[in-house]
Write a protein that holds these residues in place. Structure first.
Motif, PDB file in Angstrom:
ATOM      1  N   LYS A 132      50.314 -16.453 -19.997  1.00  0.00           N
ATOM      2  CA  LYS A 132      49.737 -15.433 -20.885  1.00  0.00           C
ATOM      3  C   LYS A 132      49.777 -15.981 -22.311  1.00  0.00           C
ATOM      4  N   THR A 133      48.606 -16.326 -22.827  1.00  0.00           N
ATOM      5  CA  THR A 133      48.523 -17.088 -24.073  1.00  0.00           C
ATOM      6  C   THR A 133      47.714 -16.336 -25.110  1.00  0.00           C
ATOM      7  N   ARG A 134      48.319 -16.104 -26.267  1.00  0.00           N
ATOM      8  CA  ARG A 134      47.578 -15.425 -27.330  1.00  0.00           C
ATOM      9  C   ARG A 134      46.481 -16.309 -27.882  1.00  0.00           C
ATOM     10  N   VAL A 135      45.287 -15.724 -27.982  1.00  0.00           N
ATOM     11  CA  VAL A 135      44.183 -16.360 -28.690  1.00  0.00           C
ATOM     12  C   VAL A 135      43.637 -15.348 -29.686  1.00  0.00           C
ATOM     13  N   ALA A 136      43.036 -15.834 -30.756  1.00  0.00           N
ATOM     14  CA  ALA A 136      42.380 -14.926 -31.700  1.00  0.00           C
ATOM     15  C   ALA A 136      41.208 -14.244 -31.008  1.00  0.00           C
ATOM     16  N   PRO A 137      40.890 -13.008 -31.402  1.00  0.00           N
ATOM     17  CA  PRO A 137      39.792 -12.276 -30.760  1.00  0.00           C
ATOM     18  C   PRO A 137      38.438 -12.909 -31.090  1.00  0.00           C
ATOM     19  N   ASN A 138      37.983 -13.772 -30.212  1.00  0.00           N
ATOM     20  CA  ASN A 138      36.752 -14.537 -30.436  1.00  0.00           C
ATOM     21  C   ASN A 138      36.256 -15.007 -29.072  1.00  0.00           C
ATOM     22  N   ARG A 139      34.958 -14.809 -28.799  1.00  0.00           N
ATOM     23  CA  ARG A 139      34.399 -15.135 -27.494  1.00  0.00           C
ATOM     24  C   ARG A 139      34.557 -16.613 -27.146  1.00  0.00           C
ATOM     25  N   MET A 140      34.363 -17.480 -28.118  1.00  0.00           N
ATOM     26  CA  MET A 140      34.448 -18.908 -27.841  1.00  0.00           C
ATOM     27  C   MET A 140      35.856 -19.314 -27.433  1.00  0.00           C
ATOM     28  N   PRO A 157      43.634 -11.903 -26.100  1.00  0.00           N
ATOM     29  CA  PRO A 157      43.306 -11.638 -27.512  1.00  0.00           C
ATOM     30  C   PRO A 157      44.320 -10.681 -28.123  1.00  0.00           C
ATOM     31  N   MET A 158      44.736 -11.004 -29.327  1.00  0.00           N
ATOM     32  CA  MET A 158      45.772 -10.187 -29.967  1.00  0.00           C
ATOM     33  C   MET A 158      45.720 -10.410 -31.465  1.00  0.00           C
ATOM     34  N   ALA A 159      45.972  -9.347 -32.229  1.00  0.00           N
ATOM     35  CA  ALA A 159      46.023  -9.468 -33.681  1.00  0.00           C
ATOM     36  C   ALA A 159      47.179 -10.379 -34.078  1.00  0.00           C
ATOM     37  N   GLY A 164      49.299 -10.320 -36.477  1.00  0.00           N
ATOM     38  CA  GLY A 164      50.554  -9.672 -36.849  1.00  0.00           C
ATOM     39  C   GLY A 164      51.382  -9.185 -35.676  1.00  0.00           C
ATOM     40  N   GLU A 165      50.832  -9.211 -34.459  1.00  0.00           N
ATOM     41  CA  GLU A 165      51.545  -8.719 -33.278  1.00  0.00           C
ATOM     42  C   GLU A 165      52.182  -9.837 -32.457  1.00  0.00           C
ATOM     43  N   VAL A 166      51.934 -11.096 -32.840  1.00  0.00           N
ATOM     44  CA  VAL A 166      52.317 -12.220 -31.985  1.00  0.00           C
ATOM     45  C   VAL A 166      53.833 -12.357 -31.856  1.00  0.00           C
ATOM     46  N   TYR A 167      54.561 -12.256 -32.957  1.00  0.00           N
ATOM     47  CA  TYR A 167      56.014 -12.460 -32.913  1.00  0.00           C
ATOM     48  C   TYR A 167      56.665 -11.516 -31.901  1.00  0.00           C
ATOM     49  N   SER A 168      56.370 -10.231 -32.013  1.00  0.00           N
ATOM     50  CA  SER A 168      57.012  -9.266 -31.118  1.00  0.00           C
ATOM     51  C   SER A 168      56.561  -9.465 -29.676  1.00  0.00           C
ATOM     52  N   ALA A 169      55.323  -9.902 -29.477  1.00  0.00           N
ATOM     53  CA  ALA A 169      54.831 -10.127 -28.118  1.00  0.00           C
ATOM     54  C   ALA A 169      55.528 -11.315 -27.465  1.00  0.00           C
ATOM     55  N   LEU A 170      55.805 -12.357 -28.223  1.00  0.00           N
ATOM     56  CA  LEU A 170      56.590 -13.473 -27.700  1.00  0.00           C
ATOM     57  C   LEU A 170      58.028 -13.042 -27.417  1.00  0.00           C
ATOM     58  N   GLU A 171      58.560 -12.230 -28.309  1.00  0.00           N
ATOM     59  CA  GLU A 171      59.946 -11.790 -28.195  1.00  0.00           C
ATOM     60  C   GLU A 171      60.174 -10.912 -26.967  1.00  0.00           C
ATOM     61  N   THR A 172      59.201 -10.051 -26.656  1.00  0.00           N
ATOM     62  CA  THR A 172      59.350  -9.107 -25.545  1.00  0.00           C
ATOM     63  C   THR A 172      58.862  -9.663 -24.214  1.00  0.00           C
ATOM     64  N   GLY A 173      58.258 -10.830 -24.235  1.00  0.00           N
ATOM     65  CA  GLY A 173      57.739 -11.401 -22.993  1.00  0.00           C
ATOM     66  C   GLY A 173      56.327 -10.973 -22.655  1.00  0.00           C
ATOM     67  N   THR A 174      55.694 -10.224 -23.545  1.00  0.00           N
ATOM     68  CA  THR A 174      54.282  -9.880 -23.336  1.00  0.00           C
ATOM     69  C   THR A 174      53.431 -11.145 -23.310  1.00  0.00           C
ATOM     70  N   LEU A 175      53.859 -12.149 -24.064  1.00  0.00           N
ATOM     71  CA  LEU A 175      53.192 -13.452 -24.084  1.00  0.00           C
ATOM     72  C   LEU A 175      54.147 -14.538 -23.585  1.00  0.00           C
ATOM     73  N   ASP A 176      53.555 -15.525 -22.904  1.00  0.00           N
ATOM     74  CA  ASP A 176      54.295 -16.728 -22.527  1.00  0.00           C
ATOM     75  C   ASP A 176      54.094 -17.846 -23.547  1.00  0.00           C
ATOM     76  N   ALA A 177      52.965 -17.769 -24.260  1.00  0.00           N
ATOM     77  CA  ALA A 177      52.593 -18.900 -25.111  1.00  0.00           C
ATOM     78  C   ALA A 177      51.593 -18.436 -26.161  1.00  0.00           C
ATOM     79  N   VAL A 178      51.358 -19.314 -27.124  1.00  0.00           N
ATOM     80  CA  VAL A 178      50.342 -19.068 -28.149  1.00  0.00           C
ATOM     81  C   VAL A 178      49.792 -20.416 -28.570  1.00  0.00           C
ATOM     82  N   GLU A 179      48.478 -20.492 -28.755  1.00  0.00           N
ATOM     83  CA  GLU A 179      47.911 -21.710 -29.347  1.00  0.00           C
ATOM     84  C   GLU A 179      47.927 -21.479 -30.848  1.00  0.00           C
ATOM     85  N   ILE A 180      48.550 -22.398 -31.587  1.00  0.00           N
ATOM     86  CA  ILE A 180      48.902 -22.096 -32.971  1.00  0.00           C
ATOM     87  C   ILE A 180      49.075 -23.392 -33.766  1.00  0.00           C
TER      88      ILE A 180
END
Length: 330
Positions: free
Chosen positions: A164-172, A186-188, A190-206
């Motif tokens: 489960k990887t956060r990406v910016a809200p963009n079709r491409m 897709p996720m705003a 400002g929400e990424v830190y808490s999503a990583l912390e709670t396990g909502t996300l496994d990863a983020v491209e950053i």
């Protein structure tokens, strides 16, 4: 009109142009002051005030003081905000050709990005924003993007599958990461830190600069230097505001914007090295992909690049120019 009167009138007009009223422009952005976007704003501020001898002043409002990414985009478009340095990805809904700047696997190093930012092909895409009441003075960078995981760093395409990887809200971005096999979410920002912390996300491209400025390293412990694309930002000014400036002031704005491109981009490269050293001090594992892993990623991304090239001639022109740069990291 007598010859003498004509000369007097001409002198008056020239004097008016040369001694235009000082102007102050408000520039907002959505990130913390440690981020390269703020550095871009500072560099532009210094260059404009120096070139204009202080007749053009830039007031900088960082950290979402004038709005978040979307609010700043709309503010500059409709004239409630004079200027912004804002992520290019926010503007592809207005002009899909802007996706060219972030096609995966296309631009491989900072030197190539800096060169590409000044090309006619990049300018042709930026000029499309004038249809939306904005003038793009230049394009800069916020950092090459990598793959950050809560667990161990990924070292193969198989390691990335279904994360489960956060990406910016963009079709491409959705297209690109679905091709890789992750579960793009897709996720705003400002929400990424808490999503990583709670396990909502496994990863983020950053980018590394965001890992540092947002302190993602406190909860996500694996960095893989995939360098899949950059995180560009436009320096934008409201079109009516820009048109209200004298030709001389407009030229100063353009000159300042071009002058800072290469120093700004290369400063991000240097900052990346500092952040890698800091992550090492924190015992955060940072791995460089093998040649085989890079080849897997490139093959997964290739159909996405071809799809977008076919969708818009400006994108096709941009990718052709980028491929000719022969970056050292390719």
């Amino acid at each position: 009109m007598t010859k003498t009167a004509a000369l007097v009138l001409m002198g008056s007009l020239l004097s008016t142009a040369a001694w235009a009223d000082p102007v102050t422009l408000r520039l907002g952005h959505a990130v913390f002051e440690q981020h390269p976007i703020h550095d871009t704003a500072l560099r532009f501020q210094e260059a404009v005030e120096r070139l204009s001898d202080g007749d053009i002043k830039i007031e900088i409002f960082p950290s979402r003081q004038l709005g978040d990414v979307k609010e700043l985009m709309e503010g500059v478009q409709f004239g409630t905000v004079d200027m912004t340095v804002n992520s290019t990805s926010a503007y592809s809904t207005l002009e899909p050709s802007i996706d060219a700047f972030q096609l995966p696997g296309l631009i491989h190093d900072y030197e190539s990005f800096a060169a590409m930012a000044k090309t006619p092909e990049a300018r042709a895409i930026m000029d499309r924003l004038e249809k939306h009441m904005m003038v793009a003075l230049g394009v800069y960078d916020g950092g090459q993007r990598h793959f950050l995981t809560v667990g161990a760093p990924v070292e193969s395409l198989a390691d990335m599958h279904h994360k489960k990887t956060r990406v910016a809200p963009n079709r491409m971005f959705l297209d690109a990461w679905q091709a890789v096999g992750v579960n793009p979410t897709p996720m705003a920002y400002g929400e990424v830190y808490s999503a990583l912390e709670t396990g909502t996300l496994d990863a983020v491209e950053i980018n590394l600069t965001s890992i540092e400025s947002e302190k993602y390293y406190e909860i996500a412990k694996g960095v893989t230097l995939t360098g899949h694309y950059f995180w560009p930002s436009f320096l934008l000014v409201n079109q009516m505001k820009f048109n209200s400036l004298t030709p001389e002031q407009q030229e100063i704005m353009r000159q300042a914007a071009e002058e800072i491109v290469e120093p700004q981009v290369m400063a991000v490269k240097e900052l990346d090295e500092q952040i890698k050293a800091h992550l090492a001090e924190l015992d955060i594992p940072v791995v460089t992909p093998s040649d085989a892993f890079r080849a897997e990623l490139q093959a997964a991304f290739a159909p996405v690049v071809q799809k977008y090239e076919a969708a818009d001639p400006l994108i096709a022109d941009f990718t052709a120019a980028a491929k000719k740069l022969a970056p050292a990291a390719q």
